[in-house]
Enzyme design. Structure first.
Site, PDB file in Angstrom:
ATOM      1  CD1 TRP A 102      32.797  15.306  32.180  1.00 15.61           C
ATOM      2  CD2 TRP A 102      33.202  16.958  30.727  1.00 15.61           C
ATOM      3  NE1 TRP A 102      33.240  14.752  31.008  1.00 15.61           N
ATOM      4  CE2 TRP A 102      33.490  15.729  30.106  1.00 15.61           C
ATOM      5  CE3 TRP A 102      33.385  18.136  30.010  1.00 15.61           C
ATOM      6  CZ2 TRP A 102      33.965  15.637  28.787  1.00 15.61           C
ATOM      7  CZ3 TRP A 102      33.853  18.059  28.701  1.00 15.61           C
ATOM      8  CH2 TRP A 102      34.129  16.825  28.115  1.00 15.61           C
ATOM      9  CG  ASP A 169      27.203  18.870  32.090  1.00 18.30           C
ATOM     10  OD1 ASP A 169      26.445  18.350  31.253  1.00 18.30           O
ATOM     11  OD2 ASP A 169      28.454  18.881  31.970  1.00 18.30           O
ATOM     12  CE  LYS A 193      28.455  12.932  26.459  1.00 19.77           C
ATOM     13  NZ  LYS A 193      29.641  12.494  25.811  1.00 19.77           N
TER      14      LYS A 193
HETATM   15  N1  PMP Z   1      29.690  17.591  30.033  1.00 17.20           N
HETATM   16  C1  PMP Z   1      29.762  16.247  30.087  1.00 17.20           C
HETATM   17  C2  PMP Z   1      29.327  15.531  31.327  1.00 17.20           C
HETATM   18  C3  PMP Z   1      30.241  15.546  28.974  1.00 17.20           C
HETATM   19  O1  PMP Z   1      30.331  14.213  29.017  1.00 17.20           O
HETATM   20  C4  PMP Z   1      30.638  16.255  27.815  1.00 17.20           C
HETATM   21  C5  PMP Z   1      31.138  15.560  26.577  1.00 17.20           C
HETATM   22  N2  PMP Z   1      31.683  14.342  26.697  1.00 17.20           N
HETATM   23  C6  PMP Z   1      30.548  17.642  27.832  1.00 17.20           C
HETATM   24  C7  PMP Z   1      30.064  18.273  28.957  1.00 17.20           C
HETATM   25  C8  PMP Z   1      30.999  18.465  26.653  1.00 17.20           C
HETATM   26  O2  PMP Z   1      30.116  18.319  25.591  1.00 17.20           O
HETATM   27  P1  PMP Z   1      30.421  18.998  24.176  1.00 17.20           P
HETATM   28  O3  PMP Z   1      31.704  18.413  23.668  1.00 17.20           O
HETATM   29  O4  PMP Z   1      29.239  18.604  23.354  1.00 17.20           O
HETATM   30  O5  PMP Z   1      30.518  20.462  24.396  1.00 17.20           O
END
Ligand code: PMP
Length: 356
Positions: A102, A169, A193
C-alpha cells in the site's frame, strides 16, 4: 444455509446485529415507510442518519470539533492521488514510511505531484514496522500505513517525532482500537474492513490542515468542498453512511474502542501463540510489529498449506488464502470476527499439524 466463518481481508465480516438492522432498514428506515436505499439524501430521514453517524463517530472516536469528519465516495486508493493533489506542490517532499504494497502505491501516486523521500523501509520482507525514521529536512507531510493488510504488520504507535503532520492510511485498522489523533493532519480509510461496505471512505482530518490545501482544484478533488458542503456537494453514498453509523453504534455497545482494542489483541494473541508453538506453521510478521487484524503465516510445505485451505473450506472457514501477490495464508480477524472463530482456526491448525 448457515453462514460461514469469513476470514476475508475486505470486504469482510460485519457485525451480525448490524446486518439484521440493515435488512429491516432496506425495507423501512426508522418507521418512515421508505427504505434507506430509497430516501432522498436531502430529506429529513437521511439528514438524521448523517447527523447520528457523525455524532457516533465523534463520541466513540473521541474526535473533537477541530477535526472534520468527511465521507468520500471512493475507496482508500482515491486518497493515494487526492492527498498529494491537495498538499504536495512540485517543489515539496512527502516522507513515506514504506511497509509494503500500500505504501508503494502511495509513493507512486505522490511522484506524479512532487518528491518522495523514504523515511524508513521494511523492504523486501515487509515483516516489521521500522522503529527508526530518517526524515527529510522539511517534508510537507509524513505518510504511513497503520496496518499493512497484505503483509500483516501494524504500527502499535505512530512513527515517532514527525517533523510535519502525519497522514495515515488506516484502511484496515481504523476503529479497531483507540484513535491516535495527536500529530495527525489526516487519517483516511476505506470502510470495507472494520466499518461498512466498500466504495466509501471515511476521512478524519484537522480543519486547519485541510485549509492549507492547494486552491483551484475541481470540486470533488478538493477536501475543502467536503468540509464546506458537509459531504453533500453531490449525492453521497447514503447506504454506506448508514452502515458506518450502525457499525459505530455497535462498537459503542461493545464498550467502545478500548474494549474492542483489547478484544482484538486477545483474538490475535491466540493465533500468534499457536503459530509460535508450532513446528509446521510460522508467522510472517516479527513480534512487536504484528497486526491484530491480518495474521499472515506460512506452512513448511505448499502441500501443508493446500491441506489447510481444503480442510478449512470443508469446515466452513472461508477466505484463508494469502494475497495473490505474496501467497501463504492470511487470517483477517477484524472487529466483527468472533473470538470463537479464532478458536476454531487454532484447532484446525493443530489438527492439520497432527495429521501431517
Ligand atoms: N490501503 C489499505 C491498507 C488497504 O488494505 C486497501 C484495500 N485492501 C486499500 C488501501 C485500497 O482500498 P480500496 O480498494 O477501497 O481503494
Amino acid at each position: 444455509m448457515s453462514r460461514k466463518l469469513n476470514f476475508s481481508s475486505g470486504p469482510a465480516a460485519l457485525p451480525e446485529p448490524v446486518l439484521q438492522r440493515a435488512q429491516a432498514a432496506l425495507w423501512d428506515l426508522d418507521g418512515t415507510g421508505i427504505g434507506i436505499l430509497e430516501h432522498s439524501h436531502r430529506g429529513k430521514a437521511f439528514r438524521a442518519v448523517l447527523e447520528r453517524t457523525i455524532a457516533a463517530l465523534r463520541e466513540v472516536g473521541g474526535i473533537g470539533e477541530d477535526f472534520a469528519i468527511l465521507f468520500i465516495t471512493a475507496g482508500a486508493t482515491h486518497h493515494f492521488s487526492m492527498v498529494p493533489q491537495n498538499f504536495l506542490g512540485e517543489a515539496d517532499t512527502v516522507d513515506v514510511c514504506h511497509t509494503g504494497v500500500w505504501s508503494a502505491k502511495v509513493m507512486a501516486e505522490a511522484r506524479r505531484y512532487g518528491h518522495v523521500h523514504v523515511a524508513c523501509s521494511s523492504a523486501p520482507a515487509f515483516d516489521t514496522t521500522p522503529t527508526v525514521q530518517t526524515y527529510s529536512p522539511s517534508p510537507r507531510y509524513v505518510h504511513y500505513t497503520s496496518n499493512e493488510t497484505i503483509y500483516g504488520t501494524q504500527w502499535h504507535a505512530p512513527p515517532a517525532n514527525p517533523p510535519a503532520e502525519l497522514v495515515c492510511d488506516a484502511s484496515s485498522d481504523l476503529f479497531s482500537r483507540p484513535l491516535p489523533l495527536a500529530g495527525h493532519g489526516m487519517i483516511y480509510a476505506g470502510a470495507q474492513k472494520n466499518l461498512g461496505p466498500s466504495g466509501i471512505s471515511l476521512v478524519i482530518a484537522r480543519k486547519d490542515f485541510l485549509a492549507t490545501r492547494r486552491p483551484g482544484l475541481p470540486p470533488l478533488a478538493d477536501y475543502m468542498t467536503y468540509v464546506d458542503e458537509g459531504s453533500m456537494y453531490n449525492t453521497p453514498n447514503t447506504f454506506g453512511i448508514y452502515m458506518i453509523g450502525e457499525v459505530v453504534a455497535w462498537i459503542r455497545e461493545q464498550g467502545g474502542l478500548a474494549a474492542i482494542g483489547e478484544r482484538n489483541t486477545r483474538k490475535a494473541a491466540l493465533l500468534y501463540d499457536c503459530l509460535d508453538h508450532s513446528k509446521v506453521w510460522r508467522a510472517h510478521a516479527k513480534p512487536g510489529s504484528r497486526s491484530n487484524m491480518n495474521i499472515t503465516f506460512r506452512g513448511t510445505t505448499p502441500a501443508l498449506e493446500a491441506a489447510l485451505i481444503a480442510r478449512a473450506e470443508t469446515a466452513g472457514l472461508s477466505g484463508l488464502a494469502g494475497h495473490r501477490d505474496v501467497g501463504g495464508m492470511r487470517a483477517s480477524i477484524y472487529n466483527a470476527f468472533p473470538e470463537d472463530g479464532v478458536h476454531r482456526l487454532v484447532q484446525l491448525l493443530h489438527d492439520v499439524e497432527r495429521d501431517a
